[in-house]
Design a protein around this motif. Structure first.
Motif, PDB file in Angstrom:
ATOM      1  N   MET A   1     -20.714 -16.675  -0.270  1.00  0.00           N
ATOM      2  CA  MET A   1     -19.618 -15.805   0.039  1.00  0.00           C
ATOM      3  C   MET A   1     -18.370 -16.660   0.231  1.00  0.00           C
ATOM      4  O   MET A   1     -18.313 -17.521   1.100  1.00  0.00           O
ATOM      5  CB  MET A   1     -19.954 -15.027   1.308  1.00  0.00           C
ATOM      6  N   ALA A   2     -17.345 -16.421  -0.572  1.00  0.00           N
ATOM      7  CA  ALA A   2     -16.126 -17.221  -0.541  1.00  0.00           C
ATOM      8  C   ALA A   2     -14.999 -16.438   0.118  1.00  0.00           C
ATOM      9  O   ALA A   2     -14.957 -15.209   0.076  1.00  0.00           O
ATOM     10  CB  ALA A   2     -15.732 -17.616  -1.957  1.00  0.00           C
ATOM     11  N   PHE A   3     -14.080 -17.178   0.711  1.00  0.00           N
ATOM     12  CA  PHE A   3     -12.910 -16.567   1.330  1.00  0.00           C
ATOM     13  C   PHE A   3     -11.904 -16.219   0.234  1.00  0.00           C
ATOM     14  O   PHE A   3     -11.546 -17.056  -0.582  1.00  0.00           O
ATOM     15  CB  PHE A   3     -12.291 -17.542   2.333  1.00  0.00           C
ATOM     16  N   ASP A   4     -11.454 -14.991   0.219  1.00  0.00           N
ATOM     17  CA  ASP A   4     -10.504 -14.533  -0.791  1.00  0.00           C
ATOM     18  C   ASP A   4      -9.111 -14.493  -0.171  1.00  0.00           C
ATOM     19  O   ASP A   4      -8.755 -13.560   0.555  1.00  0.00           O
ATOM     20  CB  ASP A   4     -10.914 -13.145  -1.299  1.00  0.00           C
ATOM     21  N   LEU A   5      -8.311 -15.510  -0.471  1.00  0.00           N
ATOM     22  CA  LEU A   5      -6.973 -15.627   0.102  1.00  0.00           C
ATOM     23  C   LEU A   5      -6.072 -14.484  -0.336  1.00  0.00           C
ATOM     24  O   LEU A   5      -5.300 -13.947   0.456  1.00  0.00           O
ATOM     25  CB  LEU A   5      -6.351 -16.971  -0.272  1.00  0.00           C
ATOM     26  N   ARG A   6      -6.185 -14.065  -1.590  1.00  0.00           N
ATOM     27  CA  ARG A   6      -5.341 -12.980  -2.098  1.00  0.00           C
ATOM     28  C   ARG A   6      -5.566 -11.692  -1.306  1.00  0.00           C
ATOM     29  O   ARG A   6      -4.615 -11.039  -0.882  1.00  0.00           O
ATOM     30  CB  ARG A   6      -5.625 -12.734  -3.582  1.00  0.00           C
ATOM     31  N   ASN A   7      -6.810 -11.323  -1.080  1.00  0.00           N
ATOM     32  CA  ASN A   7      -7.109 -10.108  -0.314  1.00  0.00           C
ATOM     33  C   ASN A   7      -6.653 -10.231   1.136  1.00  0.00           C
ATOM     34  O   ASN A   7      -6.175  -9.257   1.722  1.00  0.00           O
ATOM     35  CB  ASN A   7      -8.596  -9.780  -0.373  1.00  0.00           C
ATOM     36  N   ALA A   8      -6.785 -11.410   1.701  1.00  0.00           N
ATOM     37  CA  ALA A   8      -6.344 -11.619   3.080  1.00  0.00           C
ATOM     38  C   ALA A   8      -4.829 -11.449   3.181  1.00  0.00           C
ATOM     39  O   ALA A   8      -4.327 -10.827   4.123  1.00  0.00           O
ATOM     40  CB  ALA A   8      -6.756 -13.004   3.568  1.00  0.00           C
ATOM     41  N   LEU A   9      -4.096 -11.978   2.214  1.00  0.00           N
ATOM     42  CA  LEU A   9      -2.636 -11.847   2.228  1.00  0.00           C
ATOM     43  C   LEU A   9      -2.207 -10.401   1.989  1.00  0.00           C
ATOM     44  O   LEU A   9      -1.228  -9.928   2.578  1.00  0.00           O
ATOM     45  CB  LEU A   9      -2.004 -12.781   1.199  1.00  0.00           C
ATOM     46  N   LEU A  10      -2.923  -9.683   1.140  1.00  0.00           N
ATOM     47  CA  LEU A  10      -2.609  -8.273   0.917  1.00  0.00           C
ATOM     48  C   LEU A  10      -2.849  -7.451   2.182  1.00  0.00           C
ATOM     49  O   LEU A  10      -2.042  -6.576   2.529  1.00  0.00           O
ATOM     50  CB  LEU A  10      -3.435  -7.711  -0.242  1.00  0.00           C
ATOM     51  N   ARG A  11      -3.938  -7.723   2.881  1.00  0.00           N
ATOM     52  CA  ARG A  11      -4.209  -7.018   4.141  1.00  0.00           C
ATOM     53  C   ARG A  11      -3.131  -7.317   5.173  1.00  0.00           C
ATOM     54  O   ARG A  11      -2.682  -6.430   5.894  1.00  0.00           O
ATOM     55  CB  ARG A  11      -5.583  -7.406   4.683  1.00  0.00           C
TER      56      ARG A  11
END
Length: 101
Positions: free
Chosen positions: A1-11
């Motif tokens: 399971m990898a950290f998704d920076l794009r989704n974190a920034l969108l949230r």
């Protein structure tokens, strides 16, 4: 399971946008209530007009009911909004988004 920076920034962007919108709405409501109280007007119809037709409609209603010019009411609203902003910042802290980096 990898950290998704794009989704974190969108949230984060969605959260900050919602928080700033809520702060602006609270600021506007406080300002309208303040100028209504200064003119001995009941705030409920003014708030209903703002929600249904926009801020300009509420300010026009205040001007008509108080027998004042639209410019005078707009100036009073801007002063009341500045006071409301200062009060909300004192109560909840600065609404500026936290910058990453």
């Amino acid at each position: 399971m990898a950290f998704d920076l794009r989704n974190a920034l969108l949230r984060k962007e969605e959260y900050e946008s919602a928080r700033l919108t809520a702060f602006e709405f609270a600021e506007t409501v406080r300002a309208l209530k303040a100028i209504a109280a200064d003119r001995a007007l009941h705030p409920r119809p003014l708030l209903d007009a703002m929600v249904e037709q926009g801020l300009a409609s509420a300010l026009t209603m205040i001007a008509r009911q108080a027998g004042q010019s639209a410019d005078a009411v707009e100036g009073a609203f801007l002063r009341a909004r500045a006071r409301a902003r200062a009060d909300l910042i004192a109560l909840h802290g600065d609404p500026s988004p936290v910058r990453l980096g």
